[in-house]
Structure formats: C-alpha cells, structure tokens
Design a protein around this motif. Structure first.
Motif, PDB file in Angstrom:
ATOM      1  N   GLU A  77      -2.949   2.515   1.581  1.00 50.23           N
ATOM      2  CA  GLU A  77      -3.330   3.629   2.448  1.00 50.23           C
ATOM      3  C   GLU A  77      -2.602   3.559   3.792  1.00 50.23           C
ATOM      4  O   GLU A  77      -2.298   4.594   4.396  1.00 50.23           O
ATOM      5  CB  GLU A  77      -4.844   3.649   2.666  1.00 50.23           C
ATOM      6  CG  GLU A  77      -5.650   4.030   1.430  1.00 50.23           C
ATOM      7  CD  GLU A  77      -5.446   5.479   1.004  1.00 50.23           C
ATOM      8  OE1 GLU A  77      -4.874   6.270   1.771  1.00 50.23           O
ATOM      9  OE2 GLU A  77      -5.850   5.819  -0.121  1.00 50.23           O
ATOM     10  N   ARG A  78      -2.319   2.371   4.247  1.00 54.82           N
ATOM     11  CA  ARG A  78      -1.582   2.239   5.507  1.00 54.82           C
ATOM     12  C   ARG A  78      -0.128   2.684   5.364  1.00 54.82           C
ATOM     13  O   ARG A  78       0.438   3.314   6.263  1.00 54.82           O
ATOM     14  CB  ARG A  78      -1.620   0.781   5.985  1.00 54.82           C
ATOM     15  CG  ARG A  78      -2.941   0.375   6.615  1.00 54.82           C
ATOM     16  CD  ARG A  78      -2.926  -1.089   6.993  1.00 54.82           C
ATOM     17  NE  ARG A  78      -4.139  -1.449   7.726  1.00 54.82           N
ATOM     18  CZ  ARG A  78      -4.524  -2.705   7.959  1.00 54.82           C
ATOM     19  NH1 ARG A  78      -3.798  -3.715   7.503  1.00 54.82           N
ATOM     20  NH2 ARG A  78      -5.632  -2.947   8.630  1.00 54.82           N
ATOM     21  N   ILE A  87      -8.423   4.268   7.785  1.00 55.85           N
ATOM     22  CA  ILE A  87      -7.060   3.763   7.628  1.00 55.85           C
ATOM     23  C   ILE A  87      -6.141   4.900   7.184  1.00 55.85           C
ATOM     24  O   ILE A  87      -5.021   5.059   7.688  1.00 55.85           O
ATOM     25  CB  ILE A  87      -7.036   2.603   6.614  1.00 55.85           C
ATOM     26  CG1 ILE A  87      -7.778   1.391   7.190  1.00 55.85           C
ATOM     27  CG2 ILE A  87      -5.610   2.222   6.246  1.00 55.85           C
ATOM     28  CD1 ILE A  87      -8.002   0.281   6.196  1.00 55.85           C
ATOM     29  N   THR A  88      -6.617   5.708   6.245  1.00 61.26           N
ATOM     30  CA  THR A  88      -5.826   6.844   5.774  1.00 61.26           C
ATOM     31  C   THR A  88      -5.549   7.832   6.902  1.00 61.26           C
ATOM     32  O   THR A  88      -4.413   8.297   7.091  1.00 61.26           O
ATOM     33  CB  THR A  88      -6.563   7.559   4.634  1.00 61.26           C
ATOM     34  OG1 THR A  88      -6.841   6.632   3.589  1.00 61.26           O
ATOM     35  CG2 THR A  88      -5.732   8.705   4.079  1.00 61.26           C
ATOM     36  N   MET A 137      -6.030  -1.136   0.637  1.00 60.21           N
ATOM     37  CA  MET A 137      -5.984  -0.949   2.087  1.00 60.21           C
ATOM     38  C   MET A 137      -4.535  -0.817   2.567  1.00 60.21           C
ATOM     39  O   MET A 137      -4.201   0.086   3.343  1.00 60.21           O
ATOM     40  CB  MET A 137      -6.666  -2.125   2.791  1.00 60.21           C
ATOM     41  CG  MET A 137      -6.623  -2.071   4.307  1.00 60.21           C
ATOM     42  SD  MET A 137      -7.331  -3.556   5.068  1.00 60.21           S
ATOM     43  CE  MET A 137      -6.036  -4.750   4.701  1.00 60.21           C
ATOM     44  N   HIS A 138      -3.672  -1.706   2.088  1.00 58.07           N
ATOM     45  CA  HIS A 138      -2.269  -1.646   2.502  1.00 58.07           C
ATOM     46  C   HIS A 138      -1.575  -0.405   1.948  1.00 58.07           C
ATOM     47  O   HIS A 138      -0.688   0.166   2.601  1.00 58.07           O
ATOM     48  CB  HIS A 138      -1.541  -2.917   2.067  1.00 58.07           C
ATOM     49  CG  HIS A 138      -1.931  -4.127   2.855  1.00 58.07           C
ATOM     50  ND1 HIS A 138      -1.722  -4.238   4.205  1.00 58.07           N
ATOM     51  CD2 HIS A 138      -2.536  -5.294   2.479  1.00 58.07           C
ATOM     52  CE1 HIS A 138      -2.164  -5.408   4.640  1.00 58.07           C
ATOM     53  NE2 HIS A 138      -2.673  -6.066   3.606  1.00 58.07           N
ATOM     54  N   VAL A 163     -13.155  -1.139  10.067  1.00 59.25           N
ATOM     55  CA  VAL A 163     -12.670   0.221   9.842  1.00 59.25           C
ATOM     56  C   VAL A 163     -12.844   0.582   8.369  1.00 59.25           C
ATOM     57  O   VAL A 163     -12.789  -0.280   7.491  1.00 59.25           O
ATOM     58  CB  VAL A 163     -11.188   0.347  10.270  1.00 59.25           C
ATOM     59  CG1 VAL A 163     -10.305  -0.532   9.407  1.00 59.25           C
ATOM     60  CG2 VAL A 163     -10.719   1.794  10.233  1.00 59.25           C
TER      61      VAL A 163
END
Length: 598
Positions: free
Chosen positions: A518-519, A591-592, A515-516, A586
C-alpha cells in the motif's frame, strides 16, 4: 579429568557413540533434529546415552534449527541441531542464518555421504563449505568436516569454543556416514580409547583501562548521553552490572532491536526499544544526543533506523562502540572510541567507573523515561475507515492482560511480522537483571520462528524447573502467515510434553508485505500475493493435541488466557483481527491515503 557420563554406561565403541558422549561432556542436554539415514550411528548413541541427553525429534529441519537457535539464546551455550545431508541441510539454513545475524551460539551437525562417494554428486551430496562458507556476510563462523573418528573430541571442543567466543554464532560440522560407523581404535601408547575433552567455557576479552579513562572523559563532557544496550553474550550478572553503571551515572538506556530484555523495562532510566516502529520521541532523543554508548549491539539496519539514527560511517553524535568481536568494531561505523570486550568484562569495568556526584543530564534522562511511559498508552489509530467495526479486539488491552497475568520470568517469543509490534510497544520485559532471559525473537526477520522457539524454551525450562517445580511459562505471539510456516511443530510439543500458549492474530493476509504494498503501489494488491485463505486454526491446534479456541472480542481474551495458564497442555488462542489494524499507530487505509497523496 574426563569420564563417561555414567560408570555403568558402556564406553563408546563406534564414532557416533563417541560424538554423543562429547556433546554430553560439553553440557548438552538436548539436541534438536530430524532423523536421517546418514547419521544412524549418532541416533544409536542417543539411545545409548538416553538418560543423559534427549534427542528432540522435529517435523521439519527449519523448525529444528530454530529450536536449537532459541536454546542457544536462552542458555548462552550452543544449541545443537542434527540434520541429514542435502534437503535436510538446506531446510536448516534458516536457523543458521538466524543464529549468524542474531549472534547466537549454535552447532549444526550434518550427516553426509560416505567418504568413498564424495565429489561424484552422490545422492543428496552438497559442498557445505561453499553453502555455509564463512565470510563477513556468510552463514557460519566455521565449517569443518570430520574424517578421522579419533579427532571427534577435538572438533567438538573447537566448535563449541568458536560458537561462544568473540561474536557468538553458528558452526557447521559435517559427518561422513562411514566415519560415524568407524570402530574406535585403542591408543597404542596408553591403551585407551579417545576421550572427550573437558567442557569449553567462553573466554573474556577485557577492555583497555586507557579506553575506560577516555570514556569517562567523554561522559564528563557530554550534555545528552544515551546508552543503547543489546546483542548477545549477556548474563544476569553482566545485566545487573550494566544497571549499576546506568544508575551511577544516571544514564538513559534503550535496548537494541529485539533485545528488549537486556535492561529492565520497569526501571526509571529505561527509554524504550530502538528498533522497527521506534517511538518517534525516542528517535528524536537519539538524534539530539551528543554521546551514544552502544554496548553489545552490532548497530545493524534495524537498530539504526536504516543507518539514519546514527549516520554511517561517521555519526554526528560522538560514538562509543563496545563489542565482543574486534572484526565488528569500525566495520560499518567509525567510532570515536571502539572498545573490544565481552559483555561480562565490559559491564564489570563500567560499573566501577567513578561517577561524579551530580550530572547535568539528569532531567534529560527523566524525560527519556517519560517518553517511554507515555508511549505505553494506547493512541488512536490514525485514519480508520468510518465503517470499521472498532472495539471488537483492542490489542492494547490484550497485551495489558498478558502483562498482568504472565509471571516476571515468562519467556515470550515471536517471529517476524507486524503482529509483533503490539508486543514490542506495549509489553514491559523484566530483563536479564532479574535473573532470566525473557525474549526470544529473530533480529534477522525470519518468519516461522516464534512457535518452535517457544517449544524449545518450554522443553529447556522443563529440564530446569523453577522453585515451584514447574517449567517457565512460555507465551508466543504469531500471525496467521507466520504460524503456518512452522505450526507443525505443535506435534513436537505434544510428543515431548512441552506446554506453550500461542496468541495467533488472524487478519487473513501477510500483513507486513500488504502494508508495504500500500505504501509503494497503493490499491494494486488484487492477485499480488498477500491475501491468505486460512484453516480453522483452533481446530488445527486441537488436532495436534493443543487446546484451541477462537475469540472475536477483547472481553473474551482474559478468561481464555487464565484458562490456558491453568490447563496442563498447550493452548492456541486465535484472535480474529480487523485487517485495518495493521500497526499500533496507523491503519491500512491511512497508509493508502498517504501514498495516494504523494
């Protein structure tokens, strides 16, 4: 007056035996660890006193330390862990760090090199004072070496007092191998062997009556007060007193990060958990508050949203901080009112604080609770790709089944990872006010915690059965990466007759880090270390002696949960989770997409 645990049990004749007897005198029923040749004399003491204390043999010292930490959280008294020198101690560091950041009472005992070999870099030798050295950002409250066998009772009693008093935390005792085999000398004055000291109890720091009067004045002037409760040191009695204080003043209460059982989540004054993935409406309420009363938590990064919900060092909200450690007060936040008190003393003082007949914030408190109740409802996951096969696993429904069928006193455990967000958001903890601690989770964000913590809870509750003659139900939620860090402790569970139910969410990756990624670095994850090639977890569980099942549809979960509750041995339920379902709000694709727009 002290005595041996049983008049028919021989008096200890070597130091290792005396050490075990001292632990029994402190009320220790279980010690967790991995055996080592450096403390064979202690292991012989466990054999000698096996009817009074159980040595739980683990498969890795990290799992043992997590079990001891979980035992400390659950009982309020120090969890005890034994490891051998060098590699054993370094493996155990993760549990010590967890105990330090989570403010959990714990005692780690390390078998060490013999005294005549010290300071030569002998086999597996380390400097434990440097390794665990006490400091504001250290790992232990105290590190001591016992060189004189006759002083073992003194060191054990001091370790327990240090672990429990002030801000609770871990203490490390180093045990030279040759000291443990010393024959105990008779005291020439009394003709007696060294005797264990009486059981140490935690002391209370009492709040200043003048500070309580000031707090009442602050409340009388407030328009939108908010209570954040959490941290360690709570008992059912103090949690009940907190509830009476909140009811008397009609105060909305939020629980600090991973202390969601401090205040009953079903109570009409409950406002939600103040931690990772906070309800945006709750974050807004705290931002709008004009008086925040923090009772027990350290006000660390996770509870304060990276020090933004309350800005450091001076928050825009009037801040009252109540904590059991004087060193913690005004360390990060300069509170408008800092009160040094244990949770037992603080709650007893607050519950008798005279409240007015009416308060101006009653509608505000009701709205805070309404925000929480609304957040319990499933919301559409934003930006799910059109080709995602939705409906296979609905985690909101899965947690609803868990809520429906677990008893109110069930213990729920988890390690670190996005998988825990489903439990944090949708499960309602009954809370300590009902008489039981029900949440075991690491505030330091340690992966691999949930499985051994659950096993420790099952072993602990098995020794203190409920009125129905059974141990408490223990439910663990784990991710695939999280499980593989300490999944071997299922062997410990089977060996010691501990039953847990494990819900394992398998999405084939280290989800939080993905997740991080992709952020911060969207669409640049190939070869970046987050993809996992996993075993057949259900088959692996069966190899250990658990029941193991795999499901891919929501409709199959409830029946498997009921079967798990009914069967005598533990169960692992592997759920194949769509990788896009990365959080409760989400999708991964969302996120991407947001990152690419920056």
């Amino acid at each position: 007056m002290t005595s041996t645990p049983n008049p028919s049990t021989p008096a200890p004749h070597i130091a290792g035996h005396l050490l075990v007897q001292c632990l029994i005198e402190q009320g220790v029923t279980h010690a967790f660890g991995v055996p080592g040749e450096s403390y064979l004399a202690v292991l012989d003491g466990f054999h000698l006193y096996r009817e009074h204390i159980q040595f739980v043999v683990n498969r890795q010292e990290g799992g043992a330390a997590f079990m001891a930490e979980a035992h400390g959280k659950l009982t309020g008294r120090p969890g005890v862990c034994f490891v051998t020198r060098g590699p054993g101690a370094t493996n155990a560091c993760i549990g010590v760090h967890t105990a330090f950041q989570d403010s959990t009472p714990m005692v780690l005992l390390i078998g060490d090199v013999a005294s005549d070999q010290r300071d030569r870099e002998a086999f597996q030798e380390m400097d434990y004072r440097v390794m665990f050295g006490p400091s504001a950002l250290g790992m232990a409250k105290r590190v001591e070496r016992i060189d004189d066998a006759a002083r073992i009772p003194e060191y054990i009693a001091r370790a327990f007092a240090t672990a429990m008093n002030g801000r609770p935390g871990p203490v490390v005792l180093v045990l030279p191998e040759d000291m443990l085999t010393q024959a105990l000398k008779v005291n020439p004055a009394t003709g007696a062997l060294p005797a264990p000291l009486a059981r140490v109890e935690p002391s209370d720091a009492w709040s200043d009556p003048g500070a309580l009067r000031t707090l009442r004045e602050m409340l009388m002037q407030a328009q939108r007060p908010f209570v954040i409760a959490g941290g360690s040191g709570w008992t059912p009695q103090s949690a009940q007193a907190l509830q009476r204080f909140a009811e008397s003043w009609r105060l909305p209460v939020g629980n600090a990060f991973r202390f969601q059982d401090t205040f009953d989540n079903h109570h009409p004054l409950y406002a939600g958990d103040v931690g990772i993935g906070i309800n945006p409406a709750l974050a807004k309420r705290i931002g709008e508050s004009d008086l925040v009363i923090a009772i027990g938590p350290r006000l660390g990064e996770m509870t304060t949203g990276g020090y933004t919900l309350l800005q450091a060092p001076r928050s825009k909200q009037t801040l009252v901080h109540i904590h059991s450690s004087a060193e913690e007060l005004n360390r990060v936040y300069q509170a408008d009112l800092a009160i040094h008190a244990s949770m037992r003393a603080a709650a007893r003082s607050l519950e008798v604080l005279a409240a007015p007949k009416d308060v101006v914030w009653e509608a505000w408190a009701q709205a805070c609770n309404a925000d929480y109740v609304a957040n319990l409802q499933a919301s559409p996951i934003k930006d799910l790709p059109a080709d995602t096969e939705r409906g296979l696993v609905d985690m909101h429904s899965v947690i609803a089944s868990v809520q429906k069928h677990l008893p109110a006193d069930a213990v729920l455990t988890n390690g670190a990872g996005n998988f825990a967000s489903w439990l944090h958001r949708f499960y309602r903890y009954s809370g300590l006010a009902k008489g039981f601690k029900t949440q075991l989770a690491p505030t330091n964000g340690a992966m691999g915690y949930g499985v051994p913590a659950g096993i420790a809870a099952a072993i602990t509750s098995k020794a203190s059965p409920t009125a129905a003659g059974q141990g408490r139900v223990v439910f663990t939620i784990a991710g695939d990466g999280d499980f593989l860090m300490n999944g071997q402790e299922l062997a410990t569970a089977v060996q010691h007759g501990a039953k847990t139910i494990i819900l394992l969410l398998n999405n084939g990756m280290y989800g939080t880090i993905r997740m991080h990624q992709e952020r911060e670095y969207p669409q640049r994850v190939a070869g970046a270390g987050t993809a996992l090639h996993n075993p057949d977890f259900a088959a692996l569980a069966r190899a250990y002696g658990y029941a193991g099942v795999r499901i891919q549809r929501t409709a199959d979960f409830e029946a498997e949960l009921l079967a798990a509750l009914a069967r005598p041995q533990g169960t692992l339920i592997e759920v194949m989770l769509e990788p896009e379902l990365i959080s409760t709000r989400v999708s991964l694709a969302g996120i991407t997409r947001a990152a690419l727009k920056r």
